[in-house]
Design a protein around this motif. Structure first.
Motif, PDB file in Angstrom:
ATOM      1  N   MET A   1       0.851  -1.193   0.000  1.00 54.29           N
ATOM      2  CA  MET A   1       0.000   0.000   0.000  1.00 54.29           C
ATOM      3  C   MET A   1       0.887   1.243   0.000  1.00 54.29           C
ATOM      4  SD  MET A   1      -2.982   1.144   2.743  1.00 54.29           S
ATOM      5  CE  MET A   1      -3.867  -0.395   2.557  1.00 54.29           C
ATOM      6  N   THR A   2       0.643   2.185  -0.913  1.00 52.97           N
ATOM      7  CA  THR A   2       1.429   3.406  -0.958  1.00 52.97           C
ATOM      8  C   THR A   2       1.082   4.315   0.207  1.00 52.97           C
ATOM      9  OG1 THR A   2      -0.147   4.668  -2.270  1.00 52.97           O
ATOM     10  CG2 THR A   2       1.394   3.260  -3.482  1.00 52.97           C
ATOM     11  N   SER A   3       1.941   5.313   0.434  1.00 53.90           N
ATOM     12  CA  SER A   3       1.690   6.250   1.534  1.00 53.90           C
ATOM     13  C   SER A   3       0.370   6.970   1.345  1.00 53.90           C
ATOM     14  CB  SER A   3       2.850   7.247   1.634  1.00 53.90           C
ATOM     15  OG  SER A   3       4.049   6.591   1.957  1.00 53.90           O
ATOM     16  N   PHE A   4       0.103   7.437   0.117  1.00 53.58           N
ATOM     17  CA  PHE A   4      -1.153   8.150  -0.134  1.00 53.58           C
ATOM     18  C   PHE A   4      -2.350   7.220   0.037  1.00 53.58           C
ATOM     19  CE2 PHE A   4       1.371  11.284  -2.798  1.00 53.58           C
ATOM     20  CZ  PHE A   4       1.228  12.318  -1.882  1.00 53.58           C
ATOM     21  N   SER A   5      -2.226   5.983  -0.414  1.00 55.15           N
ATOM     22  CA  SER A   5      -3.335   5.029  -0.265  1.00 55.15           C
ATOM     23  C   SER A   5      -3.638   4.774   1.201  1.00 55.15           C
ATOM     24  CB  SER A   5      -2.995   3.708  -0.970  1.00 55.15           C
ATOM     25  OG  SER A   5      -2.858   3.900  -2.358  1.00 55.15           O
ATOM     26  N   LEU A   6      -2.582   4.620   2.000  1.00 57.29           N
ATOM     27  CA  LEU A   6      -2.786   4.382   3.432  1.00 57.29           C
ATOM     28  C   LEU A   6      -3.488   5.568   4.077  1.00 57.29           C
ATOM     29  CD1 LEU A   6      -2.415   2.821   6.039  1.00 57.29           C
ATOM     30  CD2 LEU A   6      -0.096   3.778   6.216  1.00 57.29           C
ATOM     31  N   LEU A   7      -3.054   6.780   3.760  1.00 56.12           N
ATOM     32  CA  LEU A   7      -3.672   7.962   4.360  1.00 56.12           C
ATOM     33  C   LEU A   7      -5.149   8.057   3.984  1.00 56.12           C
ATOM     34  CD1 LEU A   7      -0.816  10.564   3.838  1.00 56.12           C
ATOM     35  CD2 LEU A   7      -1.596   9.620   6.026  1.00 56.12           C
ATOM     36  N   ARG A   8      -5.470   7.791   2.735  1.00 55.08           N
ATOM     37  CA  ARG A   8      -6.872   7.849   2.323  1.00 55.08           C
ATOM     38  C   ARG A   8      -7.694   6.750   3.001  1.00 55.08           C
ATOM     39  NH1 ARG A   8      -8.203  10.909  -2.382  1.00 55.08           N
ATOM     40  NH2 ARG A   8      -6.404  12.012  -3.253  1.00 55.08           N
ATOM     41  N   GLU A   9      -7.099   5.562   3.160  1.00 55.06           N
ATOM     42  CA  GLU A   9      -7.803   4.477   3.851  1.00 55.06           C
ATOM     43  C   GLU A   9      -8.051   4.829   5.315  1.00 55.06           C
ATOM     44  OE1 GLU A   9      -9.083   1.514   2.892  1.00 55.06           O
ATOM     45  OE2 GLU A   9      -8.718   2.077   0.809  1.00 55.06           O
ATOM     46  N   LEU A  10      -7.088   5.461   5.946  1.00 56.79           N
ATOM     47  CA  LEU A  10      -7.265   5.864   7.342  1.00 56.79           C
ATOM     48  C   LEU A  10      -8.380   6.896   7.474  1.00 56.79           C
ATOM     49  CD1 LEU A  10      -3.515   6.202   8.396  1.00 56.79           C
ATOM     50  CD2 LEU A  10      -5.107   4.384   9.058  1.00 56.79           C
ATOM     51  N   SER A  11      -8.424   7.852   6.560  1.00 58.44           N
ATOM     52  CA  SER A  11      -9.489   8.855   6.584  1.00 58.44           C
ATOM     53  C   SER A  11     -10.853   8.206   6.381  1.00 58.44           C
ATOM     54  CB  SER A  11      -9.227   9.909   5.502  1.00 58.44           C
ATOM     55  OG  SER A  11     -10.228  10.903   5.511  1.00 58.44           O
ATOM     56  N   SER A  12     -10.923   7.264   5.451  1.00 56.07           N
ATOM     57  CA  SER A  12     -12.191   6.561   5.203  1.00 56.07           C
ATOM     58  C   SER A  12     -12.626   5.753   6.427  1.00 56.07           C
ATOM     59  CB  SER A  12     -12.047   5.625   3.996  1.00 56.07           C
ATOM     60  OG  SER A  12     -11.797   6.367   2.817  1.00 56.07           O
ATOM     61  N   ALA A 256      -8.765   4.887  13.413  1.00 58.23           N
ATOM     62  CA  ALA A 256      -7.688   5.088  12.450  1.00 58.23           C
ATOM     63  C   ALA A 256      -6.350   4.637  13.031  1.00 58.23           C
ATOM     64  CB  ALA A 256      -7.632   6.553  12.030  1.00 58.23           C
ATOM     65  N   ALA A 257      -6.134   4.909  14.310  1.00 58.41           N
ATOM     66  CA  ALA A 257      -4.892   4.486  14.958  1.00 58.41           C
ATOM     67  C   ALA A 257      -4.765   2.967  14.952  1.00 58.41           C
ATOM     68  CB  ALA A 257      -4.842   5.024  16.387  1.00 58.41           C
ATOM     69  N   ASP A 258      -5.847   2.279  15.278  1.00 61.16           N
ATOM     70  CA  ASP A 258      -5.829   0.814  15.267  1.00 61.16           C
ATOM     71  C   ASP A 258      -5.494   0.283  13.880  1.00 61.16           C
ATOM     72  OD1 ASP A 258      -6.454   0.760  17.948  1.00 61.16           O
ATOM     73  OD2 ASP A 258      -8.598   0.387  17.635  1.00 61.16           O
ATOM     74  N   MET A 259      -6.091   0.885  12.866  1.00 65.23           N
ATOM     75  CA  MET A 259      -5.843   0.448  11.492  1.00 65.23           C
ATOM     76  C   MET A 259      -4.386   0.669  11.103  1.00 65.23           C
ATOM     77  SD  MET A 259      -7.787   1.677   8.026  1.00 65.23           S
ATOM     78  CE  MET A 259      -7.423   0.913   6.444  1.00 65.23           C
ATOM     79  N   ALA A 260      -3.835   1.820  11.485  1.00 64.73           N
ATOM     80  CA  ALA A 260      -2.447   2.125  11.160  1.00 64.73           C
ATOM     81  C   ALA A 260      -1.485   1.158  11.843  1.00 64.73           C
ATOM     82  CB  ALA A 260      -2.125   3.562  11.555  1.00 64.73           C
ATOM     83  N   MET A 261      -1.754   0.849  13.109  1.00 66.83           N
ATOM     84  CA  MET A 261      -0.889  -0.087  13.820  1.00 66.83           C
ATOM     85  C   MET A 261      -0.961  -1.478  13.200  1.00 66.83           C
ATOM     86  SD  MET A 261      -1.086   1.116  17.832  1.00 66.83           S
ATOM     87  CE  MET A 261      -2.882   1.261  17.939  1.00 66.83           C
ATOM     88  N   ALA A 262      -2.136  -1.852  12.708  1.00 66.42           N
ATOM     89  CA  ALA A 262      -2.262  -3.140  12.027  1.00 66.42           C
ATOM     90  C   ALA A 262      -1.452  -3.170  10.735  1.00 66.42           C
ATOM     91  CB  ALA A 262      -3.731  -3.433  11.735  1.00 66.42           C
ATOM     92  N   GLN A 263      -1.181  -1.995  10.178  1.00 67.37           N
ATOM     93  CA  GLN A 263      -0.354  -1.895   8.972  1.00 67.37           C
ATOM     94  C   GLN A 263       1.130  -1.721   9.300  1.00 67.37           C
ATOM     95  OE1 GLN A 263      -1.312  -2.093   5.673  1.00 67.37           O
ATOM     96  NE2 GLN A 263      -3.332  -2.711   6.402  1.00 67.37           N
TER      97      GLN A 263
END
Length: 415
Positions: A1-12, A256-263
């Motif tokens: 997952m690219t940096s931009f994709s991750l950021l958009r997924e976190l926002s969603s 969003a934090a939980d999702m990021a840590m899972a990544q």
């Protein structure tokens, strides 16, 4: 997952966990016997009403939402009106809502649904004021840079529906108000200007706020402030009203934090209720991001800095922009192309300022893309023209109406 994709997924993800269809059923009591009336206002209110009828079946009622944010309901009437500056449709619908509530008795039950945006959508000018008077004050407050709490306090004292007056209109019926918070601190009295919550402040406080932000006060507004009708906490008409916040920015930031840590990211939450001038907060967070980047050992996992709240923009230019886009623009300028730092800032309702744009993303190449697109970052910031800047470099985030509203979502990713 690219940096931009991750950021958009976190926002969603932050938006998805605040969907009223998921949240509202968990806070509904069994449908009361007798007459039940559902009223509400805000950018999430139509979706909240849809969730109520999914659980309770068809209901009598009236809900006011922003243009483009309506949802199909079985019996609850959905009216669309203007936001962030009120219009005649909102005034007419509010008058009908107050008339509906005035017909209720002690055996009746009111379910009220309030979310961000209700301050302009639920509009009943105080005696002696016109809609144009209210629009002028709202527009001046929005342009002033005043924090949301101060804006809403002024709105209460110039209204016949805010500051507990909606609940008072339903007396002697009992009322449960479910709120989705879009304000720092999740204070019920501030959400939507507290139409069902007691207000004990003096009107002189509202006048002092207008003076503080150098907003001209007409004789009509001055007279209305002296005759303010907000409902105090000792008023018996509020005794049978319960207010309950059912969704808030902190829940979305945590998801969003939980999702990021899972990544595989490390996460630092800078705060879920930040306030302040967007460009100043951006400069502060840019300095923090650069410091974290400089101090991290080689091979460290990506670091995500998360924050929520509601930033403001003091308009001095003629451009198009909102707090999230302006935050991103100021952040890009402050980072000055720093390698390995990416960011997103979006309003969770899909509307940044008055535009149908959620926000923007930035990366190390944001400033270098500008000349080819015919725009200049510093000039755009000076003119409060962040939306035009990000449109030119094709880095806007456009979601359409999200049907919820838990305020700003900001994420800075250091890779």
């Amino acid at each position: 997952m690219t940096s931009f994709s991750l950021l958009r997924e976190l926002s969603s993800r932050a938006v998805a966990v605040a969907d009223p269809m998921l949240i509202v059923p968990n806070h509904l009591p069994p449908r009361p016997p007798g007459r039940v009336v559902v009223v509400g206002a805000g950018k999430a209110s139509a979706r909240m009403a849809e969730a109520v009828e999914a659980a309770w079946g068809p209901c009598e009622g009236l809900v006011i939402t922003r243009y483009g944010h309506a949802r199909p309901c079985q019996s609850i009437e959905i009216v669309e009106a203007a936001h962030p500056v009120p219009d005649a449709a909102g005034v007419a619908a509010t008058e009908r809502m107050l008339a509906l509530l005035s017909s209720l008795g002690a055996d009746d039950f009111v379910l009220t649904l309030i979310s961000g945006g209700a301050s302009s959508l639920l509009c009943a000018p105080a005696p002696g004021l016109t809609l144009e008077d209210k629009k002028a004050i709202n527009a001046a407050l929005l342009a002033s840079g005043a924090p949301i709490g101060e804006m809403n306090l002024v709105r209460k004292h110039l209204s016949c529906v805010k500051g507990g007056q909606l609940a008072a209109a339903a007396y002697p019926a009992s009322m449960l108000c479910l709120m989705i918070s879009d304000v720092p601190g999740d204070e019920p009295a501030i959400i939507g200007s507290g139409p069902t919550v007691a207000e004990d402040s003096a009107s002189s406080t509202a006048r002092a706020i207008l003076d503080k932000w150098k907003i001209p006060v007409s004789p009509q507004v001055d007279a209305a402030l002296r005759e303010s009708m907000v409902v105090g906490s000792a008023d018996p008409r509020l005794a049978s009203t319960e207010n309950r916040v059912i969704a808030a920015p902190a829940q979305s930031i945590a998801a969003a934090a939980d999702m990021a840590m899972a990544q595989g990211c490390e996460v630092v939450v800078l705060g879920t209720d930040l306030e302040g001038e967007a460009r100043i907060v951006a400069q502060e967070q840019a300095q923090l991001a650069l410091r974290y980047q400089a101090e991290r050992p080689a091979g460290s996992p990506p670091l995500l800095l998360l924050s929520g709240g509601e930033l403001t923009v003091t308009r001095t230019g003629d451009g198009s922009g909102g707090p999230n886009a302006e935050f991103c623009l100021a952040l890009a300028i402050a980072l000055n192309g720093a390698d390995g730092i990416f960011a997103i800032a979006c309003d969770t309702d899909g509307v940044d300022g008055a535009a149908e744009i959620a926000g923007a993303v930035i990366g190390p190449d944001t400033l270098t893309k500008a000349p080819a697109a015919g725009v200049d970052a510093k000039a755009a910031l000076l003119d409060n023209d962040a939306h035009s800047f990000f449109a030119a470099i094709e880095d806007q985030v456009i979601t359409g109406p999200t049907l919820t509203n838990v305020n700003d979502f900001r994420a800075i990713l250091i890779v």
